[in-house]
Design a protein around this motif. Structure first.
Motif, PDB file in Angstrom:
ATOM      1  N   LYS A   5     -25.226 -22.624  18.380  1.00 33.94           N
ATOM      2  CA  LYS A   5     -26.409 -23.447  18.616  1.00 33.94           C
ATOM      3  C   LYS A   5     -26.414 -23.958  20.056  1.00 33.94           C
ATOM      4  CE  LYS A   5     -26.938 -25.169  13.865  1.00 33.94           C
ATOM      5  NZ  LYS A   5     -26.984 -26.385  13.004  1.00 33.94           N
ATOM      6  N   PRO A   6     -27.603 -24.044  20.687  1.00 34.16           N
ATOM      7  CA  PRO A   6     -27.654 -24.637  22.026  1.00 34.16           C
ATOM      8  C   PRO A   6     -27.021 -26.022  22.035  1.00 34.16           C
ATOM      9  CG  PRO A   6     -29.741 -23.588  21.506  1.00 34.16           C
ATOM     10  CD  PRO A   6     -28.929 -23.567  20.232  1.00 34.16           C
ATOM     11  N   PHE A   7     -26.370 -26.338  23.125  1.00 29.98           N
ATOM     12  CA  PHE A   7     -25.703 -27.628  23.265  1.00 29.98           C
ATOM     13  C   PHE A   7     -25.908 -28.124  24.688  1.00 29.98           C
ATOM     14  CE2 PHE A   7     -22.708 -24.318  24.369  1.00 29.98           C
ATOM     15  CZ  PHE A   7     -22.143 -24.774  25.545  1.00 29.98           C
ATOM     16  N   ALA A   8     -25.715 -29.422  24.885  1.00 29.68           N
ATOM     17  CA  ALA A   8     -25.865 -30.008  26.206  1.00 29.68           C
ATOM     18  C   ALA A   8     -24.541 -29.972  26.964  1.00 29.68           C
ATOM     19  CB  ALA A   8     -26.367 -31.445  26.103  1.00 29.68           C
ATOM     20  N   ALA A   9     -24.657 -29.678  28.252  1.00 30.71           N
ATOM     21  CA  ALA A   9     -23.526 -29.764  29.176  1.00 30.71           C
ATOM     22  C   ALA A   9     -23.924 -30.689  30.317  1.00 30.71           C
ATOM     23  CB  ALA A   9     -23.170 -28.389  29.719  1.00 30.71           C
ATOM     24  N   TYR A  53     -33.005 -38.564  25.142  1.00 28.16           N
ATOM     25  CA  TYR A  53     -33.944 -37.921  26.057  1.00 28.16           C
ATOM     26  C   TYR A  53     -34.532 -36.649  25.434  1.00 28.16           C
ATOM     27  CZ  TYR A  53     -35.758 -36.495  30.640  1.00 28.16           C
ATOM     28  OH  TYR A  53     -36.560 -36.144  31.700  1.00 28.16           O
ATOM     29  N   GLY A  54     -33.909 -36.179  24.362  1.00 29.55           N
ATOM     30  CA  GLY A  54     -34.397 -34.986  23.688  1.00 29.55           C
ATOM     31  C   GLY A  54     -33.489 -33.788  23.832  1.00 29.55           C
ATOM     32  N   GLY A  55     -32.303 -34.017  24.365  1.00 27.81           N
ATOM     33  CA  GLY A  55     -31.372 -32.915  24.535  1.00 27.81           C
ATOM     34  C   GLY A  55     -30.570 -32.649  23.273  1.00 27.81           C
ATOM     35  N   SER A  56     -29.793 -31.607  23.315  1.00 31.20           N
ATOM     36  CA  SER A  56     -28.903 -31.261  22.212  1.00 31.20           C
ATOM     37  C   SER A  56     -27.639 -32.119  22.286  1.00 31.20           C
ATOM     38  CB  SER A  56     -28.540 -29.772  22.294  1.00 31.20           C
ATOM     39  OG  SER A  56     -29.700 -28.968  22.203  1.00 31.20           O
ATOM     40  N   VAL A 255     -24.753 -29.835  39.641  1.00 25.39           N
ATOM     41  CA  VAL A 255     -25.834 -28.959  39.179  1.00 25.39           C
ATOM     42  C   VAL A 255     -25.403 -28.150  37.955  1.00 25.39           C
ATOM     43  CG1 VAL A 255     -25.146 -27.047  40.705  1.00 25.39           C
ATOM     44  CG2 VAL A 255     -27.546 -27.265  40.006  1.00 25.39           C
ATOM     45  N   VAL A 256     -26.377 -27.834  37.117  1.00 25.91           N
ATOM     46  CA  VAL A 256     -26.199 -26.870  36.023  1.00 25.91           C
ATOM     47  C   VAL A 256     -27.116 -25.697  36.328  1.00 25.91           C
ATOM     48  CG1 VAL A 256     -26.360 -26.441  33.547  1.00 25.91           C
ATOM     49  CG2 VAL A 256     -25.700 -28.716  34.374  1.00 25.91           C
ATOM     50  N   ILE A 257     -26.547 -24.488  36.363  1.00 33.54           N
ATOM     51  CA  ILE A 257     -27.285 -23.283  36.732  1.00 33.54           C
ATOM     52  C   ILE A 257     -27.235 -22.305  35.567  1.00 33.54           C
ATOM     53  CG2 ILE A 257     -27.396 -21.343  38.349  1.00 33.54           C
ATOM     54  CD1 ILE A 257     -26.066 -23.172  40.414  1.00 33.54           C
ATOM     55  N   ASP A 258     -28.375 -21.699  35.244  1.00 38.75           N
ATOM     56  CA  ASP A 258     -28.391 -20.774  34.115  1.00 38.75           C
ATOM     57  C   ASP A 258     -27.922 -19.388  34.531  1.00 38.75           C
ATOM     58  OD1 ASP A 258     -30.508 -19.363  35.269  1.00 38.75           O
ATOM     59  OD2 ASP A 258     -32.004 -20.030  33.798  1.00 38.75           O
ATOM     60  N   ASP A 278     -29.361 -28.047  28.499  1.00 40.60           N
ATOM     61  CA  ASP A 278     -28.931 -27.279  27.343  1.00 40.60           C
ATOM     62  C   ASP A 278     -28.444 -25.899  27.775  1.00 40.60           C
ATOM     63  OD1 ASP A 278     -29.603 -29.337  25.696  1.00 40.60           O
ATOM     64  OD2 ASP A 278     -31.127 -28.258  24.551  1.00 40.60           O
ATOM     65  N   LEU A 279     -27.349 -25.447  27.180  1.00 44.45           N
ATOM     66  CA  LEU A 279     -26.836 -24.095  27.388  1.00 44.45           C
ATOM     67  C   LEU A 279     -27.087 -23.288  26.122  1.00 44.45           C
ATOM     68  CD1 LEU A 279     -25.542 -25.542  29.786  1.00 44.45           C
ATOM     69  CD2 LEU A 279     -23.394 -24.369  29.273  1.00 44.45           C
ATOM     70  N   ASP A 280     -27.651 -22.114  26.282  1.00 44.84           N
ATOM     71  CA  ASP A 280     -27.968 -21.226  25.159  1.00 44.84           C
ATOM     72  C   ASP A 280     -27.117 -19.973  25.293  1.00 44.84           C
ATOM     73  OD1 ASP A 280     -29.028 -19.558  23.223  1.00 44.84           O
ATOM     74  OD2 ASP A 280     -31.107 -20.101  23.631  1.00 44.84           O
TER      75      ASP A 280
END
Length: 351
Positions: A5-9, A53-56, A255-258, A278-280
């Protein structure tokens, strides 16, 4: 593979705290443990806000480079190892383990660490602590300008840890995690070696110049992400407290980069948790299995480069091994080695 499942980092941007002015190891350890307690509170508050805030749910927290001690400066290598380098099973790791366990997350960071197999020196170590409270990944920085690395004691390091201990990848419930230390983000071979061993998330602890301009590290983070189809979670310091350097000299741009090289969230300056996203991992794995021009991992032709790499070693291995014994270097040792490398490369017509 099992769906994740997507989760927040979050790349938690906090100030590093120098130990330069502290007198002994007891005082240093007390300051580090107090700071870890503060970090636990900040992580919990950040996780609450992210979900509101609406994140995982927050499952991955990355801390900056050498956040517990700052850089050693001109303190000698054995003196800094004795004064401030963490023990591999020390109370600081135990304290951080309790945070990871209590908050059900993976906690990544970077610290100077002493290893009983190599007395008198330290390694700059990236670590990931799992929700069990145990260390699930320990990576030692391989390319450093003024500090010992595994490559400087290469033959002995391989005897102890093998190649698995040089390029470790933690296969976890939130994906496959590898660590990149500080300026190593500028060396594509390190990230590629991790990716070829299955890494999907690069945790990057750094202490670097923040700028509204595109710095080399900012460019490199995006490149390492898209060329390896991997997430990059990069935490910078929010300045360095207690050192002679101006506080905000290494501040901002966590930073978080996809996996396509796009920044998902980036911080401004100061202590903040605002670099979260969120990371998927399922989407990343789908991308890695697609045919097409953008599947850079599947299109690698590494045999092309093996003969060139095999014939070149600008920076020599085992620079700290002399007659089979570990040699304790002074700070200028690393400059002398680099001068010799530059002289040889010029003689060979490389530069």
């Amino acid at each position: 593979m099992t769906a994740i499942k997507p989760f927040a980092a979050v790349a938690l941007q906090i100030a590093a705290r120098s130990v330069e002015r502290l007198s002994d190891r007891a005082e240093v350890s007390a300051q580090m443990l107090a700071m870890i307690d503060e970090i636990g509170v900040k992580i919990r508050a950040s996780g609450v806000f992210i979900q509101q805030y609406g994140g995982s749910p927050l499952r991955l927290v990355v801390l900056p480079e050498y956040f517990l001690t700052s850089y050693p400066g001109r303190i000698s290598i054995p003196d800094f190892a004795e004064k401030a380098a963490l023990d591999m099973d020390g109370p600081e790791y135990e304290a951080m383990g309790r945070i990871a366990q209590a908050q059900n997350l993976f906690l990544a960071g970077n610290a100077y660490e002493r290893d009983p197999n190599f007395p008198g020196i330290y390694f700059q170590t990236c670590f990931v602590i799992g929700p069990s409270g145990d260390i699930v990944l320990r990576y030692r920085r391989l390319n450093s300008m003024f500090a010992p690395t595994p490559h400087d004691v290469w033959s002995q390091y391989l005897d102890v840890y093998g190649l698995e201990g040089v390029f470790p990848v933690a296969r976890t419930e939130i994906g496959n995690i590898a660590a990149i230390a500080s300026e190593e983000i500028l060396y594509p071979e390190i990230a590629r070696a991790h990716a070829l061993r299955g890494a999907e998330i690069f945790v990057h602890s750094s202490s670097e110049i923040g700028s509204p301009l595109a710095t080399p590290k900012q460019i490199a983070k995006r490149a390492r992400a898209f060329e390896n189809i991997a997430y990059v979670v990069s935490a910078n310091t929010a300045g360095i407290e207690g050192s002679a350097m101006p506080l905000a000299s290494a501040d901002g741009n966590s930073v978080v980069i996809d996996y396509k090289g796009n920044p998902l969230a980036e911080s401004n300056t100061g202590e903040t948790f605002t670099a979260f996203a969120d990371l998927d991992i399922n989407a990343l794995r789908t991308q890695r299995r697609k045919c097409g021009m953008t599947n850079f991992l599947a299109r690698q032709r590494l045999e092309l480069f093996a003969p060139v790499y095999a014939g070149q070693s600008p920076q020599p291995a085992n620079s700290l091994i002399e007659n089979g014994e570990l040699k304790i270097p002074d700070r200028d040792h690393f400059l002398r080695v680099q001068e010799q490398v530059i002289e040889r490369l010029a003689k060979d017509g490389v530069i």
